[in-house]
Design a protein around this motif. Structure first.
Motif, short mmCIF file in Angstrom:
data_model
loop_
_atom_site.label_atom_id
_atom_site.label_comp_id
_atom_site.label_asym_id
_atom_site.label_seq_id
_atom_site.Cartn_x
_atom_site.Cartn_y
_atom_site.Cartn_z
N THR A 1 -17.11 0.30 -6.91
CA THR A 1 -17.03 -1.32 -6.95
C THR A 1 -18.03 -1.51 -8.03
O THR A 1 -18.92 -0.94 -8.52
N GLU B 1 -21.79 -1.79 -6.63
CA GLU B 1 -22.08 -0.20 -6.72
C GLU B 1 -22.45 0.13 -8.13
O GLU B 1 -23.51 0.60 -8.09
N SER C 1 -17.41 -2.48 -0.40
CA SER C 1 -18.66 -2.14 -1.20
C SER C 1 -19.86 -1.60 -0.10
O SER C 1 -19.90 -2.56 0.98
#
Length: 485
Positions: free
Chosen positions: A187, A190, A223
């Protein structure tokens, strides 16, 4: 998809290894788009090899489909140490994935079904296209755009094939060993965490593993992080360190012994509502610090020392809040950095949210001079974007860093003063206000500096360009005189 063609001994050995763990029911999806996939005497050997996909059906060993690239390992990659290695990439798809389980090529015409195949194949093409490498912890991005609206992913990390047998990762072939790593869709949050610290890829991979994420795609997963911490302080260290015990040796002996005995490289110090995370590992490329180096207001001789520190540092200690707060631990992070400076372990300090990069000696001098640790004051012209050169850009000073602590930046315009005078006066105003309220200044606060009383007034500051033809009106605290100078 065609039946498996007769391949080279390298490919045959690779497929023999894969079938041992994934089952022997597979087909090869031939790459017909790469330049190297053509045949005939006119094809240049310099062209990148085509990237085929071995599509393994669900089996007793693995109850879902698995895709593995074939072609990336035809050419070895080289690390910075010139060591060669070969790599192929893997991705699992949930049972029943349209077009794959069972094979129905017409269903793969829909982007919601085919994007994982494109991601896997396009990632494997990167080394052949630009000569770069792919390795554990590396990331690729789709420039903030989701691969498909049905999934939250805007990039991917290269990492271990979580959920598969560890023995799958190393395939023996006549050309040498081949690593099998996974492409793990990631994501925005991340990916932002991955680039926020050296060895950030390892940090995100650790969090994925702890969250139970596997190499089997889950388009609905959340996430594993909210993104990078709102602020960070990086200490560029003189000596290499594999764990925090080595960093803290001679600084905090008891803690060094405890962390060193366990080889811990990441630790959260539980201090108050905003615990401080310590992490050691990795190095910064000089290019990562280049913009803030340009703002380092140091004499040329000290700048040369700073450039050498950037080039020669061995590893980095990163201090950051475990969760967003009001910046209460900034002073603690600065104190920790100061201890490392005094112990001779630090070469330089970088505080990105403050746009501040400095030598260890200058950092120590700034602490001794009582400069605020919550922010850094810069000439405003050094902070405004190109093209945002409105009135006052050259006769004002402003802070950087307070917004990351949940406050508003402070601006002081005084055309009749020198840059040094403006910066010094704003520094003293911030110091008085922070001493009064604890962390960041607020609207309505007053302080008397050099015979003049100033008040902080919330206002819009013209200026920061957000793109072609667009500007934002940032809310800042204007430092305004309320009595004659």
């Amino acid at each position: 998809m065609d039946p498996t063609p007769h391949g080279t001994s390298h490919r045959e050995a690779l497929l023999a290894h894969l079938t041992e763990f994934l089952g022997d029911q597979y087909v090869i999806a031939t790459d017909t788009t790469a330049p190297g996939s053509a045949s005939g005497p006119d094809v240049s050997s310099d062209l990148p090899a085509p990237i085929d996909l071995a599509v393994f059906a669900p089996s007793e060993q693995v109850p879902h489909a698995t895709l593995v690239t074939l072609g990336l390992s035809e050419s070895p990659m080289r690390t910075e140490s010139v060591e060669e290695y070969r790599l192929e990439l893997l991705m699992g798809l949930p049972a029943g994935w349209p077009g794959i389980d069972p094979p129905q090529p017409e269903l793969l015409e829909a982007g919601a079904n085919s994007w994982p195949l494109h991601l896997l194949r396009d990632t494997a093409r990167i080394p052949g296209e630009d000569g770069s490498t792919l390795d554990w912890g590396h990331s690729i991005t789709n420039l903030g755009t989701r691969y498909d609206p049905s999934a939250p992913f805007t990039g991917a990390l290269i990492g271990p094939p979580y959920g598969y047998p560890p023995q799958l990762m190393n395939a023996p072939t006549p050309a040498g060993g081949v690593q099998i790593l996974a492409v793990l869709p990631a994501t925005d949050e991340e990916l932002a965490l991955r680039v926020s610290v050296p060895s950030g890829g390892d940090m995100v991979l650790d969090r994925l593993e702890r969250a139970g994420v596997t190499a089997v795609l889950d388009p609905a997963r959340e996430s594993v992080t909210d993104g990078p911490a709102p602020w960070r302080l990086h200490v560029l260290l003189r000596e290499p360190a594999e764990h925090l015990g080595q960093v803290l040796e001679g600084v905090l002996p008891n803690m060094a012994e405890q962390l060193g005995a366990q080889g811990i490289d990441e630790f959260v110090l539980p201090i108050g509502p905003e615990p401080l995370r310590w992490r050691v590992g990795g190095r910064f490329a000089p290019s990562a610090l280049a913009d803030d180096l340009e703002l380092a207001a140091l004499p040329e001789q000290e700048l040369a020392v700073l450039r050498e520190a950037i080039t020669s540092h061995a590893t980095v200690l990163t201090l950051s809040p475990e969760r967003p707060g009001d910046g209460a631990t900034v002073a603690g992070a600065a104190a920790m950095a100061q201890l490392l400076v005094e112990a001779g372990k630090a070469l330089a300090i970088w505080i990105p949210h403050q746009r501040h990069l400095t030598t260890a000696a200058q950092f120590s001098a700034d602490i001794a001079a009582g400069l605020p640790t919550t922010c850094r004051v810069h000439p405003e012209s050094a902070l405004v974007s190109i093209g945002a050169d409105g009135p006052g850009a050259d006769d004002a000073a402003r802070t950087a860093g307070l917004a990351a602590l949940g406050g508003a930046e402070v601006r002081f315009a005084a055309p009749e003063m020198t840059t040094t005078q403006r910066i010094g006066r704003l520094h003293r105003m911030i110091a008085d206000c922070v001493e009064e309220v604890g962390v960041v200044p607020t609207a309505g606060q007053q302080a008397r500096v050099d015979g003049t009383t100033y008040e902080l007034r919330l206002d819009a500051a013209a200026g920061t360009s957000t793109g072609v033809g667009s500007e934002v009106q940032e809310q800042v605290l204007q430092m305004a005189p309320i009595s004659p100078r």
